[in-house]
Design a protein around this motif. Structure first.
Motif, PDB file in Angstrom:
ATOM      1  N   THR A   1       0.832  -1.208   0.000  1.00 19.47           N
ATOM      2  CA  THR A   1       0.000   0.000   0.000  1.00 19.47           C
ATOM      3  C   THR A   1       0.867   1.259   0.000  1.00 19.47           C
ATOM      4  O   THR A   1       0.370   2.353  -0.242  1.00 19.47           O
ATOM      5  N   GLY A   2       2.163   1.106   0.259  1.00 23.43           N
ATOM      6  CA  GLY A   2       3.059   2.259   0.260  1.00 23.43           C
ATOM      7  C   GLY A   2       4.507   1.823   0.347  1.00 23.43           C
ATOM      8  O   GLY A   2       4.812   0.691   0.747  1.00 23.43           O
ATOM      9  N   VAL A   3       5.396   2.724  -0.043  1.00 23.65           N
ATOM     10  CA  VAL A   3       6.834   2.452  -0.021  1.00 23.65           C
ATOM     11  C   VAL A   3       7.557   3.673   0.537  1.00 23.65           C
ATOM     12  O   VAL A   3       7.245   4.810   0.169  1.00 23.65           O
ATOM     13  N   VAL A   4       8.521   3.442   1.417  1.00 28.60           N
ATOM     14  CA  VAL A   4       9.351   4.518   1.951  1.00 28.60           C
ATOM     15  C   VAL A   4      10.807   4.158   1.662  1.00 28.60           C
ATOM     16  O   VAL A   4      11.267   3.061   2.001  1.00 28.60           O
ATOM     17  N   LEU A   5      11.523   5.099   1.045  1.00 30.03           N
ATOM     18  CA  LEU A   5      12.933   4.880   0.739  1.00 30.03           C
ATOM     19  C   LEU A   5      13.801   5.646   1.732  1.00 30.03           C
ATOM     20  O   LEU A   5      13.591   6.839   1.967  1.00 30.03           O
ATOM     21  N   ALA A   6      14.754   4.957   2.316  1.00 29.75           N
ATOM     22  CA  ALA A   6      15.716   5.576   3.235  1.00 29.75           C
ATOM     23  C   ALA A   6      16.993   4.760   3.146  1.00 29.75           C
ATOM     24  O   ALA A   6      17.031   3.614   3.584  1.00 29.75           O
ATOM     25  N   ALA A   7      18.015   5.344   2.525  1.00 27.14           N
ATOM     26  CA  ALA A   7      19.252   4.619   2.240  1.00 27.14           C
ATOM     27  C   ALA A   7      19.746   3.870   3.474  1.00 27.14           C
ATOM     28  O   ALA A   7      19.716   4.395   4.581  1.00 27.14           O
TER      29      ALA A   7
ATOM     30  N   VAL B   1       8.563  -1.559   2.578  1.00 27.82           N
ATOM     31  CA  VAL B   1       7.294  -1.799   1.884  1.00 27.82           C
ATOM     32  C   VAL B   1       6.210  -1.978   2.936  1.00 27.82           C
ATOM     33  O   VAL B   1       6.347  -2.792   3.860  1.00 27.82           O
ATOM     34  N   GLN B   2       5.142  -1.217   2.796  1.00 30.87           N
ATOM     35  CA  GLN B   2       4.051  -1.267   3.766  1.00 30.87           C
ATOM     36  C   GLN B   2       2.797  -1.834   3.105  1.00 30.87           C
ATOM     37  O   GLN B   2       2.552  -1.616   1.919  1.00 30.87           O
ATOM     38  N   GLY B   3       2.009  -2.586   3.895  1.00 28.75           N
ATOM     39  CA  GLY B   3       0.778  -3.158   3.360  1.00 28.75           C
ATOM     40  C   GLY B   3      -0.073  -3.742   4.468  1.00 28.75           C
ATOM     41  O   GLY B   3       0.159  -3.489   5.650  1.00 28.75           O
ATOM     42  N   GLU B   4      -1.057  -4.537   4.074  1.00 31.89           N
ATOM     43  CA  GLU B   4      -1.953  -5.174   5.033  1.00 31.89           C
ATOM     44  C   GLU B   4      -2.168  -6.625   4.653  1.00 31.89           C
ATOM     45  O   GLU B   4      -2.254  -6.970   3.470  1.00 31.89           O
ATOM     46  N   LEU B   5      -2.236  -7.474   5.673  1.00 33.87           N
ATOM     47  CA  LEU B   5      -2.524  -8.894   5.476  1.00 33.87           C
ATOM     48  C   LEU B   5      -3.846  -9.241   6.148  1.00 33.87           C
ATOM     49  O   LEU B   5      -4.177  -8.719   7.219  1.00 33.87           O
TER      50      LEU B   5
ATOM     51  N   PRO C   1      -1.653  -4.606   9.741  1.00 33.40           N
ATOM     52  CA  PRO C   1      -0.580  -3.888   9.035  1.00 33.40           C
ATOM     53  C   PRO C   1       0.721  -4.682   9.069  1.00 33.40           C
ATOM     54  O   PRO C   1       1.067  -5.275  10.092  1.00 33.40           O
ATOM     55  N   VAL C   2       1.422  -4.695   7.935  1.00 37.45           N
ATOM     56  CA  VAL C   2       2.693  -5.390   7.848  1.00 37.45           C
ATOM     57  C   VAL C   2       3.704  -4.467   7.179  1.00 37.45           C
ATOM     58  O   VAL C   2       3.361  -3.689   6.269  1.00 37.45           O
TER      59      VAL C   2
ATOM     60  N   ALA D   1      11.180  -7.074   9.565  1.00 35.87           N
ATOM     61  CA  ALA D   1       9.734  -7.018   9.323  1.00 35.87           C
ATOM     62  C   ALA D   1       9.006  -6.561  10.573  1.00 35.87           C
ATOM     63  O   ALA D   1       9.502  -6.704  11.701  1.00 35.87           O
ATOM     64  N   THR D   2       7.831  -5.991  10.366  1.00 30.55           N
ATOM     65  CA  THR D   2       6.936  -5.652  11.473  1.00 30.55           C
ATOM     66  C   THR D   2       5.560  -6.237  11.168  1.00 30.55           C
ATOM     67  O   THR D   2       5.150  -6.318  10.008  1.00 30.55           O
ATOM     68  N   LEU D   3       4.855  -6.625  12.206  1.00 34.51           N
ATOM     69  CA  LEU D   3       3.505  -7.167  12.064  1.00 34.51           C
ATOM     70  C   LEU D   3       2.635  -6.516  13.123  1.00 34.51           C
ATOM     71  O   LEU D   3       2.923  -6.611  14.311  1.00 34.51           O
ATOM     72  N   GLY D   4       1.613  -5.806  12.678  1.00 32.26           N
ATOM     73  CA  GLY D   4       0.764  -5.067  13.620  1.00 32.26           C
ATOM     74  C   GLY D   4       1.532  -4.009  14.367  1.00 32.26           C
ATOM     75  O   GLY D   4       1.208  -3.682  15.512  1.00 32.26           O
ATOM     76  N   GLY D   5       2.592  -3.473  13.757  1.00 33.32           N
ATOM     77  CA  GLY D   5       3.390  -2.421  14.368  1.00 33.32           C
ATOM     78  C   GLY D   5       4.519  -2.924  15.233  1.00 33.32           C
ATOM     79  O   GLY D   5       5.351  -2.130  15.690  1.00 33.32           O
TER      80      GLY D   5
END
Length: 258
Positions: A139-145, A150-154, A162-163, A183-187
Motif C-alpha cells: 500500500t506504500g513504499v518509503v525509501l531511506a538509504a 514496503v508497507q501493506g496489510e494482510l 498492518p505489515v 519485518a513488522t507485524l501489527g506495528g
C-alpha cells in the motif's frame, strides 16, 4: 648570377617567407577552431533530435548532449568516441526519473554502438510502480538509504493486520531483487524466521528474497544491472545492447511472464 641571386630583393623575400608561413598556419588553425566550434554547436541538436524521435519522447523534451574529445577527427573517422546524454526528467515505459547515459563508439553513419551504460534515479512513487508485479501486499513504499520499507496489510482470521517489510534492493539477471532484512507485524517488530510459522506459506514468501520482473517498463534492448537507494531516491544502473541503435525491436518495451 650569384650576385643577383643574393641581392636585396631576394633577401627581403626570404625574410618575408617565415611570416607568410606563420600567417597561413594561423589561418588554418583559426578555420579548424571555427569548424570545431560549429561541430560542437550543431552535433548536440542532431543527436537530441534522433534520440527524441527514436524513443518517441515529447518534442520539447529536455535532453543535454555533450561529446568528449576533439570532434573534427572523430567526424572524419565516422565514429564519436563518447557521448554523454542527460535529462532531469524523462519518462520511459511509464516510469519518470532523471537519467544519465554514456555511449561510446557511436557511429555517425549508422551502426551498432560500442557500448551504452547509465543510471536512472526515481522517487518513492515511481519505485512503487516497479513493484506492481510483486507478490507483496503493498500500500506504500518509503525509501531511506540503504533500504526500502514496503508497507501493506494482510488478512489474518478475517482481520486486516498492518505489515511492514524492510528490504535491500538490487538486481539479478535483469530483474529487480528485494532481499528482506527486517519485518513488522501489527506495528511490532518480528524476526523474519518466525513469519513462516505465524503466517504459513505467505510468511515464508515475505521472508524470502523476491525477484520482480520490470521488463515491461524498459525497452527490450536495455537491461537493469544494479539498483541501490541514495537518500530517498532509487538509483538504477542500466546497460544497453549496442544493436539498439539499429534494431527497432530493441526499442520496444519488453514483457513479463503472466
Amino acid at each position: 648570377m650569384t650576385a643577383a641571386a643574393t641581392g636585396p630583393d631576394v633577401r627581403r623575400r626570404r625574410a618575408r617567407w617565415p611570416w607568410a608561413l606563420l600567417i597561413v598556419v594561423a589561418v588554418i588553425a583559426a578555420l579548424l577552431v571555427a569548424a570545431e566550434l560549429v561541430a560542437r554547436a550543431v552535433l548536440p541538436g542532431i543527436v537530441r533530435s534522433l534520440v527524441v524521435e527514436e524513443l518517441k519522447l515529447p518534442a520539447d523534451q529536455q535532453l543535454d548532449v555533450e561529446a568528449s574529445g576533439v570532434l573534427l577527427p572523430q567526424l572524419i573517422s565516422g565514429t564519436l568516441d563518447e557521448l554523454q546524454l542527460s535529462s532531469k526528467r524523462v519518462t520511459i515505459g511509464g516510469i519518470t526519473g532523471s537519467a544519465q547515459v554514456t555511449a561510446t563508439g557511436v557511429p555517425i553513419r549508422g551502426g551498432a554502438l560500442g557500448s551504452a551504460k547509465g543510471t536512472v534515479a526515481i522517487d518513492q512513487s515511481q519505485f512503487a510502480t516497479l513493484l506492481k508485479n510483486s507478490q507483496l501486499p503493498i500500500t506504500g513504499v518509503v525509501l531511506a538509504a540503504p533500504d526500502a520499507t514496503v508497507q501493506g496489510e494482510l488478512s489474518v482470521l478475517g482481520r486486516e493486520i498492518p505489515v511492514g517489510l524492510t528490504v535491500t534492493p538490487g538486481a539479478q539477471d535483469g530483474d529487480l531483487l528485494l532481499t528482506p532484512v527486517s519485518a513488522t507485524l501489527g506495528g511490532a517488530e518480528i524476526d523474519l524466521k518466525r513469519l513462516s510459522g505465524m503466517l504459513g506459506g505467505l510468511g515464508a514468501q515475505l521472508a524470502a528474497p523476491q525477484r520482480i520482473c520490470i521488463a515491461e517498463h524498459l525497452p527490450s534492448g536495455i537491461t537493469l544491472t544494479g539498483l541501490h537507494i541514495e537518500g530517498t531516491s532509487a538509483v538504477a544502473d542500466i546497460s544497453a545492447d549496442g544493436r539498439i541503435a539499429t534494431d527497432p525491436a530493441l526499442l520496444e518495451n519488453g514483457a513479463c511472464p503472466r
